[in-house]
Design a protein around this motif. Structure first.
Motif, PDB file in Angstrom:
ATOM      1  N   VAL A 194      51.973  30.606  36.061  1.00 38.61           N
ATOM      2  CA  VAL A 194      50.693  30.402  35.501  1.00 38.61           C
ATOM      3  C   VAL A 194      49.351  31.144  36.176  1.00 38.61           C
ATOM      4  N   ALA A 195      49.481  31.826  37.206  1.00 39.88           N
ATOM      5  CA  ALA A 195      48.564  32.832  37.762  1.00 39.88           C
ATOM      6  C   ALA A 195      48.841  33.942  36.732  1.00 39.88           C
ATOM      7  N   LEU A 196      49.789  34.413  36.453  1.00 39.68           N
ATOM      8  CA  LEU A 196      49.868  35.721  35.599  1.00 39.68           C
ATOM      9  C   LEU A 196      49.234  35.634  34.171  1.00 39.68           C
ATOM     10  N   GLY A 197      49.540  34.269  33.769  1.00 40.01           N
ATOM     11  CA  GLY A 197      48.551  33.810  32.669  1.00 40.01           C
ATOM     12  C   GLY A 197      47.320  33.510  32.560  1.00 40.01           C
ATOM     13  N   SER A 198      46.518  33.598  33.496  1.00 38.53           N
ATOM     14  CA  SER A 198      45.333  33.385  33.922  1.00 38.53           C
ATOM     15  C   SER A 198      44.557  34.441  34.031  1.00 38.53           C
ATOM     16  N   PRO A 199      43.750  34.615  33.000  1.00 40.36           N
ATOM     17  CA  PRO A 199      42.888  36.176  33.294  1.00 40.36           C
ATOM     18  C   PRO A 199      42.104  36.139  34.217  1.00 40.36           C
ATOM     19  N   THR A 200      41.511  35.113  34.567  1.00 42.79           N
ATOM     20  CA  THR A 200      40.470  34.716  35.720  1.00 42.79           C
ATOM     21  C   THR A 200      41.389  35.122  36.955  1.00 42.79           C
ATOM     22  N   ALA A 201      42.592  34.586  37.280  1.00 45.99           N
ATOM     23  CA  ALA A 201      43.256  34.912  38.500  1.00 45.99           C
ATOM     24  C   ALA A 201      43.637  36.193  38.447  1.00 45.99           C
ATOM     25  N   VAL A 202      44.126  36.861  37.362  1.00 46.50           N
ATOM     26  CA  VAL A 202      44.412  38.290  37.511  1.00 46.50           C
ATOM     27  C   VAL A 202      43.276  39.354  37.754  1.00 46.50           C
ATOM     28  N   ARG A 203      42.126  38.858  37.049  1.00 49.82           N
ATOM     29  CA  ARG A 203      40.895  39.647  37.161  1.00 49.82           C
ATOM     30  C   ARG A 203      40.389  39.580  38.504  1.00 49.82           C
ATOM     31  N   ASP A 204      40.319  38.407  39.023  1.00 48.27           N
ATOM     32  CA  ASP A 204      39.781  38.324  40.452  1.00 48.27           C
ATOM     33  C   ASP A 204      40.597  38.747  41.664  1.00 48.27           C
ATOM     34  N   ALA A 205      41.889  38.985  41.210  1.00 46.04           N
ATOM     35  CA  ALA A 205      42.637  39.559  42.369  1.00 46.04           C
ATOM     36  C   ALA A 205      42.224  41.006  42.675  1.00 46.04           C
ATOM     37  N   ARG A 206      42.335  41.260  44.007  1.00 44.07           N
ATOM     38  CA  ARG A 206      41.942  42.630  44.388  1.00 44.07           C
ATOM     39  C   ARG A 206      42.887  43.653  44.523  1.00 44.07           C
ATOM     40  N   THR A 207      43.564  43.752  43.250  1.00 43.54           N
ATOM     41  CA  THR A 207      44.896  44.723  42.880  1.00 43.54           C
ATOM     42  C   THR A 207      44.470  45.611  41.486  1.00 43.54           C
ATOM     43  N   PRO A 208      43.699  46.440  41.746  1.00 44.88           N
ATOM     44  CA  PRO A 208      43.351  47.461  40.685  1.00 44.88           C
ATOM     45  C   PRO A 208      44.448  47.544  39.766  1.00 44.88           C
ATOM     46  N   ALA A 209      45.698  48.022  40.036  1.00 42.64           N
ATOM     47  CA  ALA A 209      46.862  48.268  39.363  1.00 42.64           C
ATOM     48  C   ALA A 209      47.222  46.955  38.548  1.00 42.64           C
ATOM     49  N   LEU A 210      46.879  45.803  39.071  1.00 47.26           N
ATOM     50  CA  LEU A 210      47.582  44.729  38.570  1.00 47.26           C
ATOM     51  C   LEU A 210      46.363  44.409  37.214  1.00 47.26           C
ATOM     52  N   ARG A 211      44.934  44.846  37.604  1.00 48.40           N
ATOM     53  CA  ARG A 211      44.086  44.279  36.440  1.00 48.40           C
ATOM     54  C   ARG A 211      44.157  45.594  35.205  1.00 48.40           C
ATOM     55  N   THR A 212      44.623  46.679  35.753  1.00 49.90           N
ATOM     56  CA  THR A 212      44.738  47.769  34.747  1.00 49.90           C
ATOM     57  C   THR A 212      45.968  48.041  33.983  1.00 49.90           C
ATOM     58  N   ALA A 213      46.839  47.321  34.399  1.00 49.03           N
ATOM     59  CA  ALA A 213      48.272  47.233  33.757  1.00 49.03           C
ATOM     60  C   ALA A 213      48.514  47.045  32.359  1.00 49.03           C
ATOM     61  N   PRO A 214      49.089  47.945  31.703  1.00 49.76           N
ATOM     62  CA  PRO A 214      49.244  48.034  30.118  1.00 49.76           C
ATOM     63  C   PRO A 214      50.508  46.909  29.905  1.00 49.76           C
ATOM     64  N   GLY A 215      50.453  46.112  28.761  1.00 51.49           N
ATOM     65  CA  GLY A 215      51.314  45.288  28.495  1.00 51.49           C
ATOM     66  C   GLY A 215      51.545  44.134  29.421  1.00 51.49           C
ATOM     67  N   PRO A 216      52.399  43.382  29.050  1.00 50.36           N
ATOM     68  CA  PRO A 216      52.315  41.832  29.727  1.00 50.36           C
ATOM     69  C   PRO A 216      53.213  42.169  31.104  1.00 50.36           C
ATOM     70  N   LEU A 217      52.859  41.240  32.002  1.00 49.60           N
ATOM     71  CA  LEU A 217      53.188  41.269  33.359  1.00 49.60           C
ATOM     72  C   LEU A 217      54.310  40.250  33.540  1.00 49.60           C
ATOM     73  N   SER A 218      55.290  40.762  34.360  1.00 48.55           N
ATOM     74  CA  SER A 218      56.618  39.689  34.377  1.00 48.55           C
ATOM     75  C   SER A 218      56.887  39.676  36.044  1.00 48.55           C
TER      76      SER A 218
END
Length: 195
Positions: free
Chosen positions: A18-42
């Motif tokens: 659910v968190a990975l599917g939430s643009p807000t959770a991913v965008r608000d995370a203080r992890t630049p690599a996560l916000r800019t990662a290409p493709g789907p996250l798993s």
């Protein structure tokens, strides 16, 4: 394959998805690599996280407790971050995303563990007082991943960065590393008052 990865509790995995599917959770995370990662996250490589609560001298079993499950978060074929879930009064819940040296170090330790003879259940063991995290290779592959203590024949692979004097990415039998941890975690003796 010598690693027998236990399945994470389904509610923990669901909360992370659910968190990975939430643009807000991913965008608000203080992890630049996560916000800019290409493709789907798993989520990959679920590992139960145990904390070393107490090391007793004399070779008695250390006390540990389960604090959560950690997942590496992959984009394509590499981990770009990690995510923790924790047990709350309402059940398993997503806790946080993070990145840093323990993400590639965990990947490296898992690859190392694949080459170690024997069959192992991988776990993480945290020693907060030493700012130390290890990949714990538990010899009982059928054990409940939420319980247990490190057995003398289990292996610990300290992740980098490791405390001074402890070799990172070197498998240590618990029986060899535990005495060193005991010394480092022992309270300092009280000094008497000057005469």
């Amino acid at each position: 394959m010598p690693l027998h990865v236990p399945p994470a509790p389904l509610p923990a995995l669901r909360s992370l998805n659910v968190a990975l599917g939430s643009p807000t959770a991913v965008r608000d995370a203080r992890t630049p690599a996560l916000r800019t990662a290409p493709g789907p996250l798993s989520p990959e490589h679920p590992l139960p996280v145990h904390v070393l609560d107490q090391v007793a001298p004399g070779g008695t079993a250390p006390l540990t407790r389960l604090t959560g499950w950690r997942f590496l978060v992959a984009a394509g074929d590499r981990a770009v971050a990690a995510a923790d879930t924790m047990l709350t009064p309402d059940g398993w819940s997503f806790s946080r995303f993070f990145e840093g040296p323990y993400v590639p170090s965990t990947e490296r330790a898992l690859r190392q563990a694949e080459a170690v003879k024997g069959h192992w259940q991988p776990r993480l063991l945290s020693v907060p007082e030493l700012y130390m995290l290890t990949l714990w290779l538990h010899g009982d592959t059928d054990a409940d991943p939420a319980t247990g203590t490190p057995a003398p024949d289990d292996l610990l692979i300290p992740l980098a960065p490791a405390p001074p004097g402890i070799a990172a990415h070197h498998p240590h039998p618990v029986a060899d590393l535990l005495p060193l941890l005991t010394l480092r975690l022992a309270p300092a003796p009280l000094l008497g008052s000057p005469a």
